[in-house]
Write an enzyme that holds these catalytic residues in place. Structure first.
Site, PDB file in Angstrom:
ATOM      1  N   LYS A 116       0.820  -1.156   0.036  1.00  0.00           N
ATOM      2  CA  LYS A 116      -0.035  -0.044   0.001  1.00  0.00           C
ATOM      3  C   LYS A 116       0.901   1.282  -0.155  1.00  0.00           C
ATOM      4  O   LYS A 116       0.454   2.629  -0.676  1.00  0.00           O
ATOM      5  CB  LYS A 116      -0.951  -0.006   1.191  1.00  0.00           C
ATOM      6  CG  LYS A 116      -1.786  -1.209   1.306  1.00  0.00           C
ATOM      7  CD  LYS A 116      -2.689  -1.546   0.025  1.00  0.00           C
ATOM      8  CE  LYS A 116      -3.584  -2.726   0.288  1.00  0.00           C
ATOM      9  NZ  LYS A 116      -4.476  -3.209  -0.835  1.00  0.00           N
ATOM     10  N   LYS A 158      -1.825   2.166   8.817  1.00  0.00           N
ATOM     11  CA  LYS A 158      -2.596   1.128   7.965  1.00  0.00           C
ATOM     12  C   LYS A 158      -1.313   0.221   7.690  1.00  0.00           C
ATOM     13  O   LYS A 158       0.019   0.463   7.481  1.00  0.00           O
ATOM     14  CB  LYS A 158      -2.718   1.868   6.469  1.00  0.00           C
ATOM     15  CG  LYS A 158      -4.029   2.815   6.540  1.00  0.00           C
ATOM     16  CD  LYS A 158      -4.185   3.427   5.198  1.00  0.00           C
ATOM     17  CE  LYS A 158      -5.819   4.205   5.191  1.00  0.00           C
ATOM     18  NZ  LYS A 158      -5.982   4.517   3.758  1.00  0.00           N
ATOM     19  N   GLY A 165     -10.402  -4.096   4.711  1.00  0.00           N
ATOM     20  CA  GLY A 165     -10.825  -3.221   5.840  1.00  0.00           C
ATOM     21  C   GLY A 165      -9.914  -3.691   7.046  1.00  0.00           C
ATOM     22  O   GLY A 165     -10.220  -2.964   8.014  1.00  0.00           O
ATOM     23  N   ILE A 203      -9.559  11.374   7.666  1.00  0.00           N
ATOM     24  CA  ILE A 203     -10.538  12.318   7.506  1.00  0.00           C
ATOM     25  C   ILE A 203     -11.837  11.815   8.462  1.00  0.00           C
ATOM     26  O   ILE A 203     -12.139  10.608   8.004  1.00  0.00           O
ATOM     27  CB  ILE A 203     -11.089  12.357   6.063  1.00  0.00           C
ATOM     28  CG1 ILE A 203      -9.937  12.960   5.134  1.00  0.00           C
ATOM     29  CG2 ILE A 203     -12.092  13.418   5.799  1.00  0.00           C
ATOM     30  CD1 ILE A 203      -9.914  12.983   3.646  1.00  0.00           C
ATOM     31  N   HIS A 208     -16.502   7.183   0.846  1.00  0.00           N
ATOM     32  CA  HIS A 208     -15.600   6.275   0.041  1.00  0.00           C
ATOM     33  C   HIS A 208     -16.386   5.783  -1.285  1.00  0.00           C
ATOM     34  O   HIS A 208     -17.418   5.524  -1.332  1.00  0.00           O
ATOM     35  CB  HIS A 208     -15.784   4.907   1.014  1.00  0.00           C
ATOM     36  CG  HIS A 208     -14.858   3.786   0.809  1.00  0.00           C
ATOM     37  ND1 HIS A 208     -14.210   2.957   1.525  1.00  0.00           N
ATOM     38  CD2 HIS A 208     -14.349   3.768  -0.596  1.00  0.00           C
ATOM     39  CE1 HIS A 208     -13.449   2.225   0.832  1.00  0.00           C
ATOM     40  NE2 HIS A 208     -13.467   2.518  -0.452  1.00  0.00           N
ATOM     41  N   GLU A 275      -9.686   3.222  -5.299  1.00  0.00           N
ATOM     42  CA  GLU A 275     -10.824   3.583  -4.229  1.00  0.00           C
ATOM     43  C   GLU A 275     -10.071   4.982  -3.530  1.00  0.00           C
ATOM     44  O   GLU A 275      -8.794   5.156  -3.754  1.00  0.00           O
ATOM     45  CB  GLU A 275     -10.628   2.488  -3.034  1.00  0.00           C
ATOM     46  CG  GLU A 275     -10.900   0.997  -3.490  1.00  0.00           C
ATOM     47  CD  GLU A 275     -11.451   0.339  -2.492  1.00  0.00           C
ATOM     48  OE1 GLU A 275     -11.793   0.718  -1.224  1.00  0.00           O
ATOM     49  OE2 GLU A 275     -12.008  -0.935  -2.645  1.00  0.00           O
ATOM     50  N   GLU A 287      -6.287   3.402  -2.217  1.00  0.00           N
ATOM     51  CA  GLU A 287      -5.622   2.035  -2.902  1.00  0.00           C
ATOM     52  C   GLU A 287      -6.259   1.337  -4.114  1.00  0.00           C
ATOM     53  O   GLU A 287      -7.385   1.903  -4.701  1.00  0.00           O
ATOM     54  CB  GLU A 287      -5.694   0.848  -1.774  1.00  0.00           C
ATOM     55  CG  GLU A 287      -7.129   0.390  -1.478  1.00  0.00           C
ATOM     56  CD  GLU A 287      -7.495  -0.570  -0.488  1.00  0.00           C
ATOM     57  OE1 GLU A 287      -6.445  -0.623   0.455  1.00  0.00           O
ATOM     58  OE2 GLU A 287      -8.385  -1.373  -0.441  1.00  0.00           O
ATOM     59  N   ARG A 291      -8.365  -7.216  -8.390  1.00  0.00           N
ATOM     60  CA  ARG A 291      -9.179  -8.363  -8.595  1.00  0.00           C
ATOM     61  C   ARG A 291     -10.728  -7.570  -8.920  1.00  0.00           C
ATOM     62  O   ARG A 291     -10.973  -6.482  -8.503  1.00  0.00           O
ATOM     63  CB  ARG A 291      -9.265  -8.850  -7.170  1.00  0.00           C
ATOM     64  CG  ARG A 291      -9.583  -8.047  -6.009  1.00  0.00           C
ATOM     65  CD  ARG A 291      -9.741  -8.787  -4.752  1.00  0.00           C
ATOM     66  NE  ARG A 291      -9.575  -7.963  -3.654  1.00  0.00           N
ATOM     67  CZ  ARG A 291     -10.732  -7.357  -3.228  1.00  0.00           C
ATOM     68  NH1 ARG A 291     -11.700  -7.165  -3.856  1.00  0.00           N
ATOM     69  NH2 ARG A 291     -10.457  -6.386  -2.072  1.00  0.00           N
ATOM     70  N   ARG A 337     -25.282  -6.386   1.464  1.00  0.00           N
ATOM     71  CA  ARG A 337     -24.595  -7.743   1.848  1.00  0.00           C
ATOM     72  C   ARG A 337     -25.178  -7.997   2.974  1.00  0.00           C
ATOM     73  O   ARG A 337     -25.178  -7.524   3.856  1.00  0.00           O
ATOM     74  CB  ARG A 337     -22.992  -7.348   2.035  1.00  0.00           C
ATOM     75  CG  ARG A 337     -22.310  -6.723   1.061  1.00  0.00           C
ATOM     76  CD  ARG A 337     -20.798  -6.632   1.381  1.00  0.00           C
ATOM     77  NE  ARG A 337     -20.021  -5.864   0.500  1.00  0.00           N
ATOM     78  CZ  ARG A 337     -18.598  -5.760   0.491  1.00  0.00           C
ATOM     79  NH1 ARG A 337     -17.985  -6.759   1.335  1.00  0.00           N
ATOM     80  NH2 ARG A 337     -18.008  -5.008  -0.456  1.00  0.00           N
TER      81      ARG A 337
END
Length: 449
Positions: A116, A158, A165, A203, A208, A275, A287, A291, A337
């Protein structure tokens, strides 16, 4: 065109890939752990190979087992789906060495984008805006503290190898930085085998938003619009929709064009997702996912394109058969989901046997699921049971259709909880209905910090 594809995954995504392959006349090979031998994809696929016991590290994460299954079944290519080995460059490299086409980007690019911190530097060089942050992973807590003080609080730690996530920690108080660094690094080592971290400004209230790109190996590249993924718990998505509501169309257009330009600059091929975080009228790169995404069906719903088909065509060496002008999104689509989790207990996964499983139907309603009555849900795998996707001529219609669909969805079994009730609460939340929500919506709804 390929004639045999091994699907190196399980659950709804494996079933979804198998269905597109069948439509394309491609023979499919499903790999299954012993827990999945009676799964929906095992029943649909042309061939089934058992690759090990239920623990993922001994089956779906076992590269030797999957490669041996490909040899035994005569597969020409491997589709990794998402999760498991889908963004593992070592797996993609082994596939290449074995003469198998890996349906995804080249291994060396996957390795660079999977780091990343390196991906952030690459995208900044390609012209994408990035959040203020450290230029490299700090060597120790003292260096991390120095970087955080320079960035300004709050900051987010990160994991360099993180994803889905996981491997993230927000630090609002400078006094918590050192402890958070050690704990996050230890967690990253345990989960990803790599303890390196990097820092960025955090932030508090952002949207997102991600952009779906599609590129071939002949210099062709297009985007398929943006998706809003702001409804999340623990930095993991629950609701996605397209187009992103409440944003300036000129902002999203700029974001989409910038994503394609950056993808072409680094030599990306296949289907990928860029993203971003959106704050007011600004967007910042987060990122790249190398896929297919869990939320890809909403893009399919508004564009009429089958993204798995496009992935396979690109992997077969064919050029894209659609131009940017040919991508004409129509209407609005939402995906919810349905996870076998207990939201009231911190979203802990639940397991058991489904005694009654009845997914919804109706106009412009799609359900991607591997569930069926009698199926046993084990704690060995991700809790995603189904994705419900609805389309409408406008956002209000898509929301109403989703609420109706979720109200019909029956998932019953001793000890099994789902996110269905919470999802319906989100759909009715005034902030969500007004498209004024952000990534903290669920935290506010649940009273979580």
């Amino acid at each position: 065109m390929l004639d045999t594809v091994l699907i190196a995954n399980r659950g709804e995504i494996a079933l979804r890939i198998a269905r597109t392959c069948r439509e394309m006349g491609i023979r499919t090979v499903a790999v299954c752990s012993t827990a999945d031998l009676d799964s929906a994809v095992a029943r649909l696929a042309d061939d089934v190979v058992c690759i090990g016991p239920p623990p993922a590290r001994k089956s779906y994460l076992s590269i030797p087992a999957i490669i041996e299954a490909a040899r035994r079944s005569g597969a020409q290519a491997v589709h990794p789906g998402y999760g498991f080995l889908s963004e593992n460059p070592d797996f993609a490299e082994v596939c290449a060495e074995e003469g198998l086409r890996f349906i995804g980007p080249p291994p060396d690019l996957m390795a660079r984008l999977g780091d990343k911190a390196q991906a952030r530097a690459m995208m900044a060089a390609a012209g994408l805006p990035v959040l203020p942050g450290g230029d490299h992973p700090p060597e120790d807590a003292a260096e991390a503290k120095e970087a955080a003080d320079a960035i300004g609080y709050p900051v987010i730690l990160k994991a360099v190898a993180g994803g889905g996530g996981r491997g993230m920690r927000v630090v609002r108080d400078p006094r918590d930085l050192v402890r958070a660094f050690h704990e996050t690094r230890a967690g990253a080592r345990a989960v990803f085998g790599d303890g390196r971290l990097y820092l960025e400004r955090y932030i508090e209230s952002a949207r997102h938003v991600e952009v779906q790109v599609l590129l071939d190996s002949h210099g062709g590249g297009i985007h398929l619009g943006e998706r809003d993924c702001s409804v999340q718990r623990r930095h993991q998505k629950l609701v996605e929709e397209t187009p992103a509501p409440g944003l300036d169309p000129s902002l999203t257009a700029h974001m989409c064009e910038a994503a394609v330009k950056a993808a072409m600059a680094v030599g990306f091929t296949g289907a990928g997702t860029f993203e971003f975080l959106v704050e007011d009228s600004d967007f910042y790169f987060m990122e790249v996912n190398c896929r297919i995404q869990v939320e890809h069906p909403v893009t399919e719903a508004v564009t009429g394109l089958d993204l798995v088909r496009e992935q396979i065509r690109v992997a077969a060496g064919l050029p894209l058969d659609i131009t940017q002008d040919g991508v004409v999104p129509v209407g609005h689509a939402i995906e919810c989901r349905v996870n076998t989790e207990a939201p009231e207990r911190g979203f802990i996964p639940t397991a058991g046997t489904l005694t009654d499983f009845r997914p919804p139907g109706g106009p412009f309603t799609r359900v991607d699921t591997h569930g069926f009555t009698g199926m046993t849900i084990t704690p060995d795998y991700d809790s995603l049971l189904a994705k419900v996707i609805t389309w409408g001529g406008d956002r209000e219609t898509a929301i109403a259709r989703m609420d109706r669909a979720l109200s019909e969805f029956v998932v019953a079994g001793r000890g099994i909880g789902t996110t269905i009730g919470l999802l319906r609460e989100v759909l009715r939340a005034p902030e969500f209905r007004a498209a004024e929500h952000d990534t903290m919506l669920l935290s506010r709804m649940l009273g979580a910090p």
